[in-house]
Enzyme design. Structure first.
Site, short mmCIF file in Angstrom:
data_model
loop_
_atom_site.label_atom_id
_atom_site.label_comp_id
_atom_site.label_asym_id
_atom_site.label_seq_id
_atom_site.Cartn_x
_atom_site.Cartn_y
_atom_site.Cartn_z
N HIS A 163 4.05 -3.54 -2.19
CA HIS A 163 3.51 -2.34 -2.18
C HIS A 163 3.88 -1.51 -3.14
O HIS A 163 4.98 -1.68 -4.13
CB HIS A 163 4.18 -1.49 -0.92
CG HIS A 163 5.27 -0.94 -1.22
ND1 HIS A 163 5.75 -0.01 -1.78
CD2 HIS A 163 6.59 -1.33 -0.55
CE1 HIS A 163 7.04 0.55 -1.78
NE2 HIS A 163 7.68 -0.58 -1.10
N CYS A 164 2.79 -0.74 -3.73
CA CYS A 164 3.30 0.54 -4.81
C CYS A 164 2.95 1.60 -3.88
O CYS A 164 3.74 1.81 -2.57
CB CYS A 164 2.11 0.66 -5.85
SG CYS A 164 0.57 0.17 -5.26
N THR A 165 2.48 2.83 -4.34
CA THR A 165 2.42 4.08 -3.60
C THR A 165 1.24 3.88 -2.42
O THR A 165 1.52 4.11 -1.26
CB THR A 165 1.97 5.22 -4.42
OG1 THR A 165 2.91 5.31 -5.33
CG2 THR A 165 2.16 6.67 -3.45
#
Length: 268
Positions: A163-165
């Protein structure tokens, strides 16, 4: 950091310092666009390398549903996406997650050691800047590939969540790069595999151009290579690129100001 080392609140647990309970605004703010993103995508196969990837948006600590700690708390329980909730939902769906890779450019969203490592989940933090100002760095991509390869070797039946944001651009870049360099997929096939999991797929032009530059075998991205996004998103990207030409500090400022309507604007 111990509690109350700041003048008004603890940096770690966000508890207001005695006497500042009613004077201080909540420290936490929900990432813009976060509620509009699907929590988790479909699993992406990694031929020759374990069970595959599971892209998702950043899970948030329970503090983000607390009105005293968050300016924009998640009030709808159906929209909550916490580390514990994520693991519970995946177990209920029969999907075993054994590793989480966190690409956000901050430590404020949750405590990886507490939420994942103590639950027996491998946790890898790679600070990766977002906002379209620059593509991920090669040492970070190499670290990702090495750690993920070891994980797939040692725990081949378990998924690696990334995940990123918002779980789209940065996450997609790392996953697609791995699929091309290690699973030997063609770039178009890798991009389509990610898009099938996390619609509309990678839409950041900087990242798409970079992928074609290094993995396109001389091809240049055609019009279909860039997913259609909203007009305000396109405007934000153009303005951010203009800001880069006059200095990164200005780019960060404008990107932050536009964050209320940019799907992946954050430098975090």
């Amino acid at each position: 950091i111990n509690c109350f080392e700041s003048k008004t609140a603890c940096f770690k647990c966000h508890t207001p310092r005695p006497g500042y309970e009613n004077k201080q605004k909540p420290r936490l703010v929900l990432p813009s666009g976060w509620l509009d993103c699907a929590a988790v995508g479909d699993a992406i196969a990694t031929p020759g390398f374990g069970a595959g990837f599971l892209p998702m948006k950043v899970p948030l600590s329970e503090d983000y549903s607390n009105e005293k700690l968050c300016q924009t708390p998640v009030k709808d329980e159906a929209k909550l996406h916490t580390p514990k909730g994520f693991l519970s939902q995946q177990n209920a769906a029969g999907r075993k997650v054994g590793m989480v890779v966190d690409l956000t450019f901050t430590h404020k969203y949750y405590d990886g050691k507490k939420e994942f490592e103590e639950a027996g989940i491998e946790y890898l933090k790679i600070m990766t800047q977002g906002g379209g100002t620059e593509p991920p760095k090669k040492p970070d991509l190499d670290q990702f590939a090495a750690k993920v390869t070891d994980f797939f070797k040692n725990r081949p039946e378990e998924l690696c969540a990334v995940h990123c944001t918002h779980g789209i651009n940065r996450s997609g870049f790392f996953i697609v790069t791995f699929l091309v360099e290690h699973c030997k997929l063609e770039l178009e096939a890798a991009l389509q595999a990610f898009a099938a999991s996390r619609a509309p797929g990678i839409w950041d032009h900087v990242l798409i151009d970079q992928l074609y530059k290094h993995h396109g075998d001389g091809k240049k991205p055609g019009p279909d290579a860039y997913p259609v996004v909203s007009a305000c998103c396109a405007f934000a990207r153009v303005l951010a690129c203009v800001c880069v030409s006059v200095g990164l500090a200005h780019a960060k400022l404008f990107t932050h100001l536009l964050s209320n309507f940019h799907p992946d604007p954050t430098m975090e």
